[in-house]
Enzyme design. Structure first.
Site, mmCIF file in Angstrom:
data_model
loop_
_atom_site.group_PDB
_atom_site.id
_atom_site.type_symbol
_atom_site.label_atom_id
_atom_site.label_comp_id
_atom_site.label_asym_id
_atom_site.label_seq_id
_atom_site.Cartn_x
_atom_site.Cartn_y
_atom_site.Cartn_z
ATOM 1 N N GLN A 18 -8.818 -2.658 -7.692
ATOM 2 C CA GLN A 18 -8.518 -2.888 -6.263
ATOM 3 C C GLN A 18 -8.451 -1.556 -5.523
ATOM 4 O O GLN A 18 -8.490 -0.479 -6.130
ATOM 5 C CB GLN A 18 -7.208 -3.673 -6.092
ATOM 6 C CG GLN A 18 -5.954 -2.893 -6.454
ATOM 7 C CD GLN A 18 -4.665 -3.671 -6.174
ATOM 8 O OE1 GLN A 18 -4.617 -4.889 -6.277
ATOM 9 N NE2 GLN A 18 -3.608 -2.951 -5.823
ATOM 10 N N GLY A 19 -8.374 -1.654 -4.214
ATOM 11 C CA GLY A 19 -8.185 -0.460 -3.388
ATOM 12 C C GLY A 19 -9.368 0.507 -3.456
ATOM 13 O O GLY A 19 -10.529 0.105 -3.524
ATOM 14 N N ASP A 39 -9.615 -0.627 -15.439
ATOM 15 C CA ASP A 39 -8.296 -0.851 -14.829
ATOM 16 C C ASP A 39 -7.438 -1.493 -15.905
ATOM 17 O O ASP A 39 -7.943 -2.024 -16.887
ATOM 18 C CB ASP A 39 -8.432 -1.791 -13.624
ATOM 19 C CG ASP A 39 -7.226 -1.734 -12.674
ATOM 20 O OD1 ASP A 39 -7.360 -1.156 -11.585
ATOM 21 O OD2 ASP A 39 -6.154 -2.276 -13.028
ATOM 22 N N ASP A 59 -5.599 1.022 -19.765
ATOM 23 C CA ASP A 59 -4.303 1.440 -19.215
ATOM 24 C C ASP A 59 -4.239 2.953 -19.291
ATOM 25 O O ASP A 59 -4.239 3.535 -20.387
ATOM 26 C CB ASP A 59 -3.169 0.804 -20.036
ATOM 27 C CG ASP A 59 -1.796 1.172 -19.477
ATOM 28 O OD1 ASP A 59 -1.708 2.084 -18.618
ATOM 29 O OD2 ASP A 59 -0.809 0.559 -19.911
ATOM 30 N N TYR A 148 5.808 11.958 -5.337
ATOM 31 C CA TYR A 148 4.382 11.692 -5.102
ATOM 32 C C TYR A 148 3.656 12.969 -4.661
ATOM 33 O O TYR A 148 2.640 13.353 -5.248
ATOM 34 C CB TYR A 148 4.230 10.594 -4.048
ATOM 35 C CG TYR A 148 2.802 10.242 -3.740
ATOM 36 C CD1 TYR A 148 2.015 9.582 -4.684
ATOM 37 C CD2 TYR A 148 2.217 10.566 -2.517
ATOM 38 C CE1 TYR A 148 0.694 9.251 -4.409
ATOM 39 C CE2 TYR A 148 0.908 10.240 -2.234
ATOM 40 C CZ TYR A 148 0.152 9.583 -3.192
ATOM 41 O OH TYR A 148 -1.151 9.262 -2.919
ATOM 42 N N VAL A 181 -4.462 4.890 3.637
ATOM 43 C CA VAL A 181 -5.620 4.021 3.440
ATOM 44 C C VAL A 181 -5.140 2.582 3.279
ATOM 45 O O VAL A 181 -4.159 2.324 2.575
ATOM 46 C CB VAL A 181 -6.400 4.450 2.169
ATOM 47 C CG1 VAL A 181 -7.720 3.689 2.070
ATOM 48 C CG2 VAL A 181 -6.631 5.952 2.145
ATOM 49 N N SER A 185 -1.816 -1.676 -2.371
ATOM 50 C CA SER A 185 -0.536 -1.026 -2.655
ATOM 51 C C SER A 185 0.129 -0.504 -1.387
ATOM 52 O O SER A 185 1.354 -0.415 -1.318
ATOM 53 C CB SER A 185 -0.691 0.105 -3.679
ATOM 54 O OG SER A 185 -1.212 1.254 -3.074
ATOM 55 N N ARG A 189 4.043 -1.055 0.020
ATOM 56 C CA ARG A 189 4.943 -0.038 0.596
ATOM 57 C C ARG A 189 5.422 -0.469 1.980
ATOM 58 O O ARG A 189 6.581 -0.268 2.340
ATOM 59 C CB ARG A 189 4.243 1.327 0.646
ATOM 60 C CG ARG A 189 4.057 1.944 -0.728
ATOM 61 C CD ARG A 189 3.609 3.378 -0.660
ATOM 62 N NE ARG A 189 2.244 3.586 -0.209
ATOM 63 C CZ ARG A 189 1.148 3.342 -0.930
ATOM 64 N NH1 ARG A 189 1.251 2.844 -2.153
ATOM 65 N NH2 ARG A 189 -0.052 3.570 -0.451
HETATM 66 P P1 NAD Z 1 -3.820 0.468 -5.268
HETATM 67 O O1 NAD Z 1 -2.510 1.146 -5.536
HETATM 68 O O2 NAD Z 1 -3.881 -0.592 -4.244
HETATM 69 O O3 NAD Z 1 -4.411 -0.070 -6.637
HETATM 70 C C1 NAD Z 1 -4.191 0.669 -7.758
HETATM 71 C C2 NAD Z 1 -4.978 0.111 -8.924
HETATM 72 O O4 NAD Z 1 -4.521 0.906 -10.017
HETATM 73 C C3 NAD Z 1 -4.684 -1.331 -9.277
HETATM 74 O O5 NAD Z 1 -5.902 -2.011 -9.525
HETATM 75 C C4 NAD Z 1 -3.837 -1.237 -10.541
HETATM 76 O O6 NAD Z 1 -4.011 -2.308 -11.442
HETATM 77 C C5 NAD Z 1 -4.347 0.059 -11.127
HETATM 78 N N1 NAD Z 1 -3.405 0.685 -12.033
HETATM 79 C C6 NAD Z 1 -2.080 0.866 -11.863
HETATM 80 N N2 NAD Z 1 -1.549 1.416 -12.955
HETATM 81 C C7 NAD Z 1 -2.568 1.607 -13.837
HETATM 82 C C8 NAD Z 1 -2.653 2.146 -15.139
HETATM 83 N N3 NAD Z 1 -1.571 2.567 -15.790
HETATM 84 N N4 NAD Z 1 -3.863 2.205 -15.732
HETATM 85 C C9 NAD Z 1 -4.972 1.746 -15.110
HETATM 86 N N5 NAD Z 1 -4.945 1.202 -13.871
HETATM 87 C C10 NAD Z 1 -3.758 1.146 -13.244
HETATM 88 O O7 NAD Z 1 -4.878 1.587 -4.959
HETATM 89 P P2 NAD Z 1 -4.994 2.666 -3.833
HETATM 90 O O8 NAD Z 1 -3.939 2.558 -2.778
HETATM 91 O O9 NAD Z 1 -6.427 2.587 -3.502
HETATM 92 O O10 NAD Z 1 -4.672 4.033 -4.608
HETATM 93 C C11 NAD Z 1 -5.603 4.586 -5.508
HETATM 94 C C12 NAD Z 1 -5.385 6.070 -5.594
HETATM 95 O O11 NAD Z 1 -5.505 6.656 -4.311
HETATM 96 C C13 NAD Z 1 -3.998 6.472 -6.117
HETATM 97 O O12 NAD Z 1 -4.130 7.612 -6.954
HETATM 98 C C14 NAD Z 1 -3.254 6.826 -4.830
HETATM 99 O O13 NAD Z 1 -2.215 7.746 -5.051
HETATM 100 C C15 NAD Z 1 -4.375 7.452 -4.023
HETATM 101 N N6 NAD Z 1 -4.133 7.504 -2.588
HETATM 102 C C16 NAD Z 1 -3.895 6.345 -1.898
HETATM 103 C C17 NAD Z 1 -3.621 6.405 -0.521
HETATM 104 C C18 NAD Z 1 -3.332 5.153 0.284
HETATM 105 O O14 NAD Z 1 -2.866 5.294 1.432
HETATM 106 N N7 NAD Z 1 -3.599 3.960 -0.220
HETATM 107 C C19 NAD Z 1 -3.614 7.657 0.115
HETATM 108 C C20 NAD Z 1 -3.866 8.808 -0.616
HETATM 109 C C21 NAD Z 1 -4.128 8.718 -1.979
#
Ligand code: NAD
Length: 250
Positions: A18-19, A39, A59, A148, A181, A185, A189
């Protein structure tokens, strides 16, 4: 715009169910890559379908599973290290358990993945690595993001170290530093902040207001940067922490 910018490349993506990881896996496939999308969530991974894309449960907290997955994947030309978790805490509210978890997932997992993938890249003298950092890192502080931001600053250090070590080996390593973004997740939040903010809409608006552009990024906008960094178009770019934040850091 979709083309063949990654034709002939095998791309390994973590946290792809996802994401941003999901958007990147689909964008890589749309650009002609063979994609191994991984994932820990098998059910959500099963919903991911595209020509050239295969999935594998992984994982990123499991060291031996990372080694096995890299071995199973064979040749990897592009690694997108996307897995990460956002704790909401300050230096005074953060716990030791949150610190350990965040460093394990956001930083140590990248080291483990790289350790497994780099020998093949060095042998072939070819590789593009993209690590997920954040604008909230060494680039800028954000309220309630103590652990973070600290982990994402470490990702930038890790990225520069790898880029420096292998700059003569045909291997590039860059970090993506997004602002906020719109991903599942982020929804969690927003929900967690709703009571304090005075409702879901107010909590969402607070995240939107941080971006000077007055909107959130889409996962696809971040994926487009990942495609560029994975492709040969960025062949002269290495060791960079590239900010993509709608003007948050202006
Ligand atoms: P998300 O948090 O919505 O999804 C995360 C995905 O990671 C999920 O599919 C989950 O199953 C998987 N996941 C969680 N723990 C895991 C593990 N132990 N092993 C394998 N997979 C695992 O995704 P997002 O918000 O797109 O975030 C992705 C990355 O982008 C992260 O590193 C986050 O810190 C970074 N990021 C996000 C944002 C934001 O605003 N969303 C901004 C800056 C950086």
């Amino acid at each position: 715009m979709v083309g063949q910018r990654l034709a002939g490349k095998r791309c390994f993506v973590t946290a792809a169910a996802q994401g941003i990881g999901r958007a990147a896996a689909l964008a890589f496939a749309a650009e002609g890559a063979e994609v191994i999308a991984t994932d820990r969530d098998a059910a959500k991974l099963a919903e991911l379908n595209a020509p050239g894309l295969t999935t594998a449960v992984l994982d990123m907290l499991d060291a031996s599973a990372i080694e096995a997955a890299a071995k199973q994947a064979g040749v990897i030309d592009v690694l997108f290290n996307c897995a990460g978790f956002v704790h909401q805490n300050t230096i005074l509210t953060a716990t030791e358990a949150e610190w350990d978890f965040a460093f394990d997932l956001n930083v140590r997992s990248m080291w483990r993945m790289l350790r497994a993938v780099l020998p093949g890249m060095i042998e072939r003298k070819r590789g593009a690595i993209v690590n997920m950092s954040s604008a909230c890192s060494s680039i800028k502080g954000a309220p309630n993001r103590f652990i973070y931001g600290t982990t994402k600053a470490a990702v930038i250090g890790l990225t520069k170290s790898v880029a420096t070590e292998y700059v003569r080996e045909g291997i590039r390593c860059n970090a993506i530093c997004p602002g906020t973004v719109d991903t599942p997740s982020l929804g969690e939040r927003i929900a967690a902040n709703a009571t304090q903010a005075g409702g879901l809409d107010a909590a969402r608006s607070a995240f939107v207001a941080r971006q000077a552009m007055g909107r959130l990024a889409t996962a696809e906008e971040i994926a487009a940067l990942a495609v560029y960094l994975a492709s040969d178009e960025s062949g002269f770019v290495t060791g960079q922490a590239i900010v993509i934040d709608g003007g948050w850091t202006l």
